[in-house]
Design a protein around this motif. Structure first.
Motif, mmCIF file in Angstrom:
data_model
loop_
_atom_site.group_PDB
_atom_site.id
_atom_site.type_symbol
_atom_site.label_atom_id
_atom_site.label_comp_id
_atom_site.label_asym_id
_atom_site.label_seq_id
_atom_site.Cartn_x
_atom_site.Cartn_y
_atom_site.Cartn_z
ATOM 1 N N HIS A 137 97.430 36.014 -4.247
ATOM 2 C CA HIS A 137 96.452 36.816 -3.515
ATOM 3 C C HIS A 137 96.387 36.393 -2.044
ATOM 4 O O HIS A 137 96.466 37.228 -1.137
ATOM 5 N N GLU A 138 96.265 35.098 -1.807
ATOM 6 C CA GLU A 138 96.149 34.619 -0.423
ATOM 7 C C GLU A 138 97.452 34.816 0.339
ATOM 8 O O GLU A 138 97.436 35.177 1.516
ATOM 9 N N LEU A 139 98.577 34.601 -0.299
ATOM 10 C CA LEU A 139 99.862 34.820 0.378
ATOM 11 C C LEU A 139 100.091 36.301 0.682
ATOM 12 O O LEU A 139 100.725 36.643 1.687
ATOM 13 N N ALA A 140 99.572 37.192 -0.138
ATOM 14 C CA ALA A 140 99.693 38.631 0.131
ATOM 15 C C ALA A 140 98.979 38.983 1.439
ATOM 16 O O ALA A 140 99.380 39.914 2.144
ATOM 17 N N HIS A 141 97.947 38.209 1.771
ATOM 18 C CA HIS A 141 97.251 38.430 3.054
ATOM 19 C C HIS A 141 98.150 38.104 4.252
ATOM 20 O O HIS A 141 97.855 38.519 5.366
ATOM 21 N N MET A 145 96.233 41.812 5.981
ATOM 22 C CA MET A 145 94.979 41.051 6.126
ATOM 23 C C MET A 145 93.766 41.903 5.735
ATOM 24 O O MET A 145 92.818 42.040 6.507
ATOM 25 N N ASN A 146 93.840 42.505 4.558
ATOM 26 C CA ASN A 146 92.764 43.360 4.067
ATOM 27 C C ASN A 146 92.932 43.488 2.559
ATOM 28 O O ASN A 146 93.770 42.813 1.976
ATOM 29 N N HIS A 147 92.140 44.348 1.954
ATOM 30 C CA HIS A 147 92.278 44.609 0.519
ATOM 31 C C HIS A 147 92.597 46.090 0.297
ATOM 32 O O HIS A 147 92.028 46.732 -0.587
ATOM 33 N N SER A 148 93.506 46.616 1.077
ATOM 34 C CA SER A 148 93.916 48.014 0.979
ATOM 35 C C SER A 148 94.835 48.202 -0.232
ATOM 36 O O SER A 148 95.247 47.237 -0.891
ATOM 37 N N ALA A 149 95.198 49.457 -0.477
ATOM 38 C CA ALA A 149 96.149 49.757 -1.553
ATOM 39 C C ALA A 149 97.479 49.050 -1.300
ATOM 40 O O ALA A 149 98.129 48.572 -2.236
ATOM 41 N N ARG A 150 97.883 48.959 -0.030
ATOM 42 C CA ARG A 150 99.138 48.260 0.303
ATOM 43 C C ARG A 150 99.049 46.784 -0.080
ATOM 44 O O ARG A 150 100.009 46.199 -0.583
ATOM 45 N N PHE A 151 97.882 46.160 0.186
ATOM 46 C CA PHE A 151 97.680 44.755 -0.182
ATOM 47 C C PHE A 151 97.859 44.571 -1.689
ATOM 48 O O PHE A 151 98.605 43.707 -2.144
ATOM 49 N N TRP A 152 97.145 45.396 -2.484
ATOM 50 C CA TRP A 152 97.199 45.243 -3.936
ATOM 51 C C TRP A 152 98.592 45.539 -4.480
ATOM 52 O O TRP A 152 99.011 44.956 -5.488
ATOM 53 N N ALA A 153 99.344 46.408 -3.811
ATOM 54 C CA ALA A 153 100.728 46.677 -4.220
ATOM 55 C C ALA A 153 101.590 45.428 -4.049
ATOM 56 O O ALA A 153 102.474 45.155 -4.880
ATOM 57 N N ILE A 154 101.338 44.670 -2.986
ATOM 58 C CA ILE A 154 102.066 43.415 -2.752
ATOM 59 C C ILE A 154 101.746 42.419 -3.871
ATOM 60 O O ILE A 154 102.639 41.773 -4.435
ATOM 61 N N VAL A 155 100.463 42.297 -4.196
ATOM 62 C CA VAL A 155 100.048 41.386 -5.272
ATOM 63 C C VAL A 155 100.689 41.826 -6.585
ATOM 64 O O VAL A 155 101.267 41.009 -7.321
#
Length: 177
Positions: A137-141, A145-155
């Protein structure tokens, strides 16, 4: 009627917070009347009661951490967390700055805009797969640097079952003695 701490500020809306100990905090605009505030609190009485009951039950099930557990946990965190970060950073193709081990009450980890990572030593008290979720989770930031759909896709790309891990982590209650 509930007792509460009133905090007035330049905000435009009202908000109610039930703290972990069950105390109520109401945040309101400077010019809002006391009567309007009391009506707002009253209109949310069911939610307040439910939330206070839920927190009281959680406190009963909370594990109290001994000083020995704390000392060992910090030592283990200093050794294990950097290893997990290095492993996942390589897999995810991201870099990071310094890693700091902290003792926060409400966070498992955080990532600064400069790429520095903070982790709660209490991660040593949860199953390893939940520690790995926080690391990912932290590395995906480092990419979002947010909790967008793109962020969650990375996770999700790194950890397809992240939703289950996240849910498990939310159910863990730890308190320092």
């Amino acid at each position: 009627m509930y007792e509460y701490t009133l905090i007035r500020s330049q905000r435009k809306t009202m908000a109610i917070q039930v703290k972990n100990d069950g105390q109520l905090v109401v945040r309101a605009p400077m010019r809002m009347s006391q009567r309007e505030i009391q009506q707002f609190v009253q209109s949310h009485s069911d939610w307040i009661a439910h939330t206070q009951e839920k927190l009281a039950a959680a406190r009963k099930n909370m594990h109290t951490i001994t000083q020995e557990e704390r000392e060992k946990g910090i030592q283990d965190a200093v050794r294990i967390i950097p290893e997990r970060v290095a492993y996942y950073a390589t897999r995810m193709g991201v870099t990071y700055g310094r890693i700091t081990i902290r003792e926060q009450k409400t966070r498992w980890g955080s990532c600064s805009a400069a790429g520095n990572l903070n982790f709660n030593w209490k991660l040593m008290l949860v199953p390893p797969e939940l520690l790995d979720y926080v690391v990912v989770h932290e590395l995906a930031h480092r990419r979002e640097m947010n909790h967008s759909a793109r962020f969650w896709a990375i996770v999700e790309q790194e950890m397809p079952d992240y939703r289950e891990r996240r849910a498990q982590l939310k159910n863990i209650n730890l308190e320092i003695e």
